[in-house]
Design a protein around this motif. Structure first.
Motif, short mmCIF file in Angstrom:
data_model
loop_
_atom_site.label_atom_id
_atom_site.label_comp_id
_atom_site.label_asym_id
_atom_site.label_seq_id
_atom_site.Cartn_x
_atom_site.Cartn_y
_atom_site.Cartn_z
N GLU A 107 -11.53 -5.75 -16.14
CA GLU A 107 -12.54 -4.91 -15.49
C GLU A 107 -11.91 -3.70 -14.84
O GLU A 107 -12.37 -2.57 -15.00
N ALA A 108 -10.82 -3.91 -14.12
CA ALA A 108 -10.14 -2.80 -13.46
C ALA A 108 -9.47 -1.89 -14.48
O ALA A 108 -9.46 -0.67 -14.33
N LEU A 109 -8.90 -2.47 -15.54
CA LEU A 109 -8.25 -1.65 -16.57
C LEU A 109 -9.25 -0.75 -17.29
O LEU A 109 -8.90 0.35 -17.70
N ALA A 110 -10.49 -1.21 -17.43
CA ALA A 110 -11.51 -0.40 -18.10
C ALA A 110 -11.73 0.91 -17.34
O ALA A 110 -12.06 1.93 -17.94
N VAL A 111 -11.54 0.89 -16.03
CA VAL A 111 -11.70 2.08 -15.21
C VAL A 111 -10.44 2.94 -15.26
O VAL A 111 -10.50 4.16 -15.31
N VAL A 112 -9.28 2.29 -15.29
CA VAL A 112 -8.00 2.99 -15.21
C VAL A 112 -7.57 3.54 -16.57
O VAL A 112 -7.13 4.68 -16.66
N LEU A 113 -7.69 2.74 -17.62
CA LEU A 113 -7.22 3.15 -18.95
C LEU A 113 -8.40 3.58 -19.81
O LEU A 113 -8.93 2.83 -20.61
N THR A 114 -8.82 4.81 -19.62
CA THR A 114 -10.00 5.31 -20.34
C THR A 114 -9.62 6.12 -21.58
O THR A 114 -10.46 6.38 -22.43
N ASP A 115 -8.36 6.50 -21.69
CA ASP A 115 -7.90 7.32 -22.81
C ASP A 115 -7.58 6.42 -24.01
O ASP A 115 -6.70 5.57 -23.93
N GLU A 116 -8.28 6.62 -25.11
CA GLU A 116 -8.07 5.80 -26.31
C GLU A 116 -6.65 5.95 -26.84
O GLU A 116 -6.06 5.00 -27.35
N SER A 117 -6.07 7.15 -26.71
CA SER A 117 -4.71 7.35 -27.21
C SER A 117 -3.71 6.50 -26.42
O SER A 117 -2.70 6.06 -26.96
N ASP A 118 -3.99 6.24 -25.16
CA ASP A 118 -3.13 5.39 -24.34
C ASP A 118 -3.16 3.95 -24.88
O ASP A 118 -2.13 3.30 -24.99
N LYS A 119 -4.34 3.48 -25.23
CA LYS A 119 -4.47 2.13 -25.79
C LYS A 119 -3.75 2.04 -27.14
O LYS A 119 -3.06 1.05 -27.42
N TYR B 67 0.80 -1.22 0.00
CA TYR B 67 0.00 0.00 0.00
C TYR B 67 0.84 1.28 0.00
O TYR B 67 0.38 2.31 -0.48
N ARG B 68 2.07 1.22 0.49
CA ARG B 68 2.94 2.40 0.39
C ARG B 68 3.28 2.70 -1.06
O ARG B 68 3.34 3.84 -1.48
N ARG B 69 3.52 1.64 -1.84
CA ARG B 69 3.85 1.82 -3.26
C ARG B 69 2.60 2.04 -4.11
O ARG B 69 2.62 2.78 -5.08
N PHE B 70 1.52 1.35 -3.76
CA PHE B 70 0.29 1.39 -4.56
C PHE B 70 -0.89 1.60 -3.61
O PHE B 70 -1.48 0.62 -3.12
N PRO B 71 -1.24 2.87 -3.33
CA PRO B 71 -2.27 3.17 -2.33
C PRO B 71 -3.66 2.61 -2.66
O PRO B 71 -4.50 2.52 -1.78
N SER B 72 -3.90 2.25 -3.92
CA SER B 72 -5.19 1.65 -4.28
C SER B 72 -4.95 0.45 -5.19
O SER B 72 -3.90 0.36 -5.85
N LYS B 73 -5.93 -0.41 -5.24
CA LYS B 73 -5.81 -1.58 -6.12
C LYS B 73 -5.76 -1.16 -7.58
O LYS B 73 -5.07 -1.77 -8.39
N GLU B 74 -6.47 -0.08 -7.91
CA GLU B 74 -6.45 0.42 -9.29
C GLU B 74 -5.03 0.82 -9.71
O GLU B 74 -4.61 0.55 -10.83
N LEU B 75 -4.30 1.47 -8.79
CA LEU B 75 -2.92 1.85 -9.10
C LEU B 75 -2.03 0.62 -9.26
O LEU B 75 -1.13 0.61 -10.10
N LEU B 76 -2.29 -0.42 -8.47
CA LEU B 76 -1.54 -1.67 -8.61
C LEU B 76 -1.83 -2.31 -9.96
O LEU B 76 -0.92 -2.77 -10.65
N VAL B 77 -3.10 -2.33 -10.35
CA VAL B 77 -3.48 -2.91 -11.64
C VAL B 77 -2.81 -2.14 -12.77
O VAL B 77 -2.22 -2.73 -13.68
N GLU B 78 -2.87 -0.81 -12.72
CA GLU B 78 -2.26 0.00 -13.78
C GLU B 78 -0.75 -0.21 -13.85
O GLU B 78 -0.19 -0.39 -14.93
N ALA B 79 -0.10 -0.22 -12.70
CA ALA B 79 1.36 -0.41 -12.68
C ALA B 79 1.73 -1.80 -13.18
O ALA B 79 2.72 -1.96 -13.90
N THR B 80 0.94 -2.79 -12.83
CA THR B 80 1.19 -4.16 -13.29
C THR B 80 1.06 -4.24 -14.80
O THR B 80 1.92 -4.80 -15.49
#
Length: 194
Positions: free
Chosen positions: A115-127, A58-71
């Motif tokens: 499911e989690a990535l759909a919330v985190v990666l919403t920018d089409e240019s990122d995809k 949790y110090r590195r990734f305060p939320s599960k969404e941040l862990l999913v994105e970093a992974t």
């Protein structure tokens, strides 16, 4: 992702060597957990598999969404870095096959995080940027193979990525990793020169 978006997502400050090792182990454990259990994988189990406490996670990734994105970003980076590494140590056809197998494993982890990535990666240019990075990595492999007359001329990386995406979906729906390997064999049969 643009450099600004990347900075916004996670500040760039160097980690101590031990902290970097912990982060690497956490992301590796998270990728395995998400691939096998989906986004519902337990954070406590991920920390345990990485050999760290949940507080460290949790110090590195305060939320599960941040862990999913970093992974996800770590897995994309590893897959892209694998292309030149594989071509440096394996014959072109073997390097191409090894990368394809890694791509299927990447897609399994990505599907587990969908499911989690759909919330985190919403920018089409990122995809689109991620697809371009993967296409560049695959182009490196295909160019090396074509340069040694191992593959047919003019094989497009985007076409191969589309085929690999289909293979990963079929294998995931059938819950058969071995099926993906057999389908990679068929794909390679169409790519490798006679």
């Amino acid at each position: 992702m643009t450099g600004h978006e990347e900075e916004t997502a996670r500040p760039h400050r160097p980690l101590r060597a031990d902290a970097q090792r912990n982060e690497d182990r956490l992301l590796e454990a998270a990728a395995a957990a998400f691939a096998s259990q989906g986004a519902g994988a337990s954070v406590k189990d991920i920390a345990r598999a990485a050999g760290v406490g949940v507080g460290t996670l949790y110090r590195r990734f305060p939320s599960k969404e941040l862990l999913v994105e970093a992974t996800y970003r770590q897995e994309v980076r590893r897959l892209c870095e694998a292309a030149p590494e594989l071509t440096a140590v394996q014959p072109p056809a073997e390097a191409l096959r090894a990368w394809m197998e890694r791509f299927i494993d990447f897609m399994a982890a990505k599907q587990g995080m969908a499911e989690a990535l759909a919330v985190v990666l919403t920018d089409e240019s990122d995809k689109l940027h991620t697809r371009a990075l993967l296409a560049d990595a695959l182009t490196h492999l295909l160019t090396a193979a074509e340069g040694e007359s191992v593959t047919r001329p003019g094989v497009a990386a985007q076409d191969v990525l589309m085929a690999l995406g289909g293979i990963s979906l079929i294998a995931a729906n059938e819950e058969q990793r071995a099926l993906a390997t057999r389908l990679i064999d068929l794909l390679l049969h169409g790519i490798i020169a006679d």
